[in-house]
Design an enzyme around this catalytic site. Sequence first.
Site, PDB file in Angstrom:
ATOM      1  N   LYS A   1      34.414  37.363  37.872  1.00 34.20           N
ATOM      2  CA  LYS A   1      34.901  36.851  38.993  1.00 34.20           C
ATOM      3  C   LYS A   1      34.360  38.016  40.150  1.00 34.20           C
ATOM      4  O   LYS A   1      34.101  37.586  41.296  1.00 34.20           O
ATOM      5  CB  LYS A   1      36.439  37.025  38.959  1.00 34.20           C
ATOM      6  CG  LYS A   1      37.379  36.968  40.329  1.00 34.20           C
ATOM      7  CD  LYS A   1      38.712  37.101  39.958  1.00 34.20           C
ATOM      8  CE  LYS A   1      39.211  38.245  40.055  1.00 34.20           C
ATOM      9  NZ  LYS A   1      40.525  38.807  40.139  1.00 34.20           N
TER      10      LYS A   1
ATOM     11  N   ASP B   1      40.322  33.282  40.966  1.00 32.60           N
ATOM     12  CA  ASP B   1      41.431  33.982  40.566  1.00 32.60           C
ATOM     13  C   ASP B   1      42.537  33.368  40.550  1.00 32.60           C
ATOM     14  O   ASP B   1      42.744  32.042  40.453  1.00 32.60           O
ATOM     15  CB  ASP B   1      41.632  35.333  41.741  1.00 32.60           C
ATOM     16  CG  ASP B   1      42.080  34.496  43.005  1.00 32.60           C
ATOM     17  OD1 ASP B   1      42.147  33.277  43.149  1.00 32.60           O
ATOM     18  OD2 ASP B   1      42.702  35.323  44.032  1.00 32.60           O
TER      19      ASP B   1
END
Length: 203
Positions: A112, A130
């Site tokens: 991420k 997320d």
Amino acid sequence: MFARLAELNPHPTTELEYSTPFELLIAVMLSAQATDVGVNKATRRLFPVANTPAAILALGEDELKRHISTIGLFNTKAKNVIATCRILLERYGGEVPRDRDALEALPGVGRKTANVVLNTAFGEETIAVDTHIFRVANRTGLAPGANVRVVEDALLKRVPREFRRDAHHWLILHGRYVCVARKPKCPECVIRDLCAYRPKTPP
């Protein structure tokens, strides 16, 4: 869906404050299980004092902890930031690499974080999933998936090319301010008629 989000916000970007790829990398590393607001408060103290790998190493781990102590997990994050700074200096001349594998090999940097840096600092068409994006992708029916990687892959297939570079920011902001977890603000949502979520909140 993305045409409407783009009309509402033509130039979306991260709410993390940064001026270089390195500052963005550090800010994103600090943002795990923390709010952007909280990270910005800490980096406003840190970056004027140290905003390069060499400067943070010179600051030292204990002093770094003092600057970021208001952020959750600051002990672990300080250790990872110091280790990352050392690698950036030793292997990359103090620069942030524009390469996924190199980024993900840095301590405290996962997929991420790498996606955020590649997208926001370098303009690559990546989508960092997320909790907000995971929720929006599943709730709207845009890219349902049982885990973040499945959702990421589905988004990359389904988001039209012209919107892919900014999709991450549109979706995260939509999830943060409109399609919120507990009581989504469906009446003020610009994509409500395109959304598969059945129990929409009433006006």
